[in-house]
Design a protein around this motif. Structure first.
Motif, mmCIF file in Angstrom:
data_model
loop_
_atom_site.group_PDB
_atom_site.id
_atom_site.type_symbol
_atom_site.label_atom_id
_atom_site.label_comp_id
_atom_site.label_asym_id
_atom_site.label_seq_id
_atom_site.Cartn_x
_atom_site.Cartn_y
_atom_site.Cartn_z
ATOM 1 N N ASN A 1 3.154 6.445 -5.682
ATOM 2 C CA ASN A 1 3.341 6.194 -6.994
ATOM 3 C C ASN A 1 2.098 6.272 -8.393
ATOM 4 N N ASN A 2 1.218 5.815 -7.797
ATOM 5 C CA ASN A 2 -0.092 5.303 -8.239
ATOM 6 C C ASN A 2 -0.881 5.955 -8.001
ATOM 7 N N LYS B 1 3.409 1.851 -1.676
ATOM 8 C CA LYS B 1 4.163 1.476 -3.028
ATOM 9 C C LYS B 1 2.918 2.670 -3.669
ATOM 10 N N GLU B 2 1.914 1.989 -3.737
ATOM 11 C CA GLU B 2 0.756 2.903 -4.594
ATOM 12 C C GLU B 2 0.542 4.155 -3.633
ATOM 13 N N THR C 1 -5.905 4.030 1.771
ATOM 14 C CA THR C 1 -5.585 4.680 0.526
ATOM 15 C C THR C 1 -4.972 5.596 0.845
ATOM 16 N N MET D 1 0.888 -1.037 0.523
ATOM 17 C CA MET D 1 -0.039 0.112 0.102
ATOM 18 C C MET D 1 0.912 1.447 0.258
ATOM 19 N N ALA E 1 -6.061 3.119 -9.188
ATOM 20 C CA ALA E 1 -5.136 1.739 -9.047
ATOM 21 C C ALA E 1 -4.933 1.788 -7.194
ATOM 22 N N ARG E 2 -4.566 3.224 -6.556
ATOM 23 C CA ARG E 2 -4.611 2.171 -4.713
ATOM 24 C C ARG E 2 -5.627 1.561 -4.498
ATOM 25 N N THR F 1 -6.293 -2.086 -5.292
ATOM 26 C CA THR F 1 -4.755 -3.011 -5.445
ATOM 27 C C THR F 1 -5.477 -3.296 -3.432
#
Length: 206
Positions: free
Chosen positions: A130-131, A126-127, A170, A124, A135-136, A139
């Motif tokens: 970067n996202n 990483k998401e 998130t 999470m 995308a979060r 995931t």
């Protein structure tokens, strides 16, 4: 992790009931007890100075929480708040450590579970770095689809989180979560039923 009542009874276990919205411990408190949920739901959360929630995890019946500071010897890094009327079993730190020494299988089970939580937090993080919001959320949906066992059969599952809780997990604002989920439904990425996210045994993707 779920430890049987018979084993817990040998280590001075006590049972405690709490109403919705009660704190079982606060950020900065000394970690002195093992907690296992019998019924109800508990959220581990931090709050920003502006009152925004940053949810570290949500735990339900059959799960335990708050173990890292207990075995690591540091203070609680977050608050534990009940999301509904909850019943927990508590074991004092020294008794819980004795339990782990006496039952290597439970020690190993705890290590595995803590490793899985760490992997989820890493994923999470990483998401969130970067996202996109979409995308979060995807995931998070995939994580719950997996842990609820929906990925292993033909049944459907319902995301057990509110929009507020999805936002807290998130790092998004509630308004962003609501708007993004609506767009994802319109694009056919997510299925909604009575405003709840529904998923089957097939991975969701954008």
């Amino acid at each position: 992790m779920m430890i049987s009542e018979e084993i817990l009874a040998k280590y001075e276990c006590i049972q405690v009931s709490a109403g919705k919205g009660q704190y079982l411990f606060h950020e900065g408190d000394e970690a002195i007890c093992y907690f296992q949920i019998i019924e109800g739901k508990v959220m581990l959360v931090n709050y920003s100075p502006e009152g925004q929630e940053f949810i570290q995890g949500i735990f339900t019946a059959g799960q335990s929480f708050g173990e890292p500071p207990l075995v690591g010897g540091f203070v609680y890094p977050s608050n534990a708040v009940t999301l509904e009327p909850t019943v927990v079993r508590k074991v004092k730190k020294d008794e819980f450590l004795a339990l782990l020494y006496d039952h290597f299988d439970l020690h190993l089970k705890l290590t595995k579970e803590l490793s899985e939580r760490l992997a989820f937090k890493s994923m999470m993080s990483k998401e969130m770095a970067n996202n996109t919001p979409e995308a979060r959320i995807l995931t998070l949906v995939e994580h719950y689809r997996h842990i609820m066992g929906v990925s292993n059969g033909n049944k459907k599952g319902q995301m057990p989180l509110t929009r507020q809780q999805i936002a807290g997990l998130t790092g998004l604002r509630v308004e962003t979560v609501i708007r993004t989920i609506k767009k994802m439904e319109e694009k056919g990425i997510l299925e909604l039923e009575s405003h709840k996210i529904i998923f089957d045994n097939k991975p969701v993707s954008s």
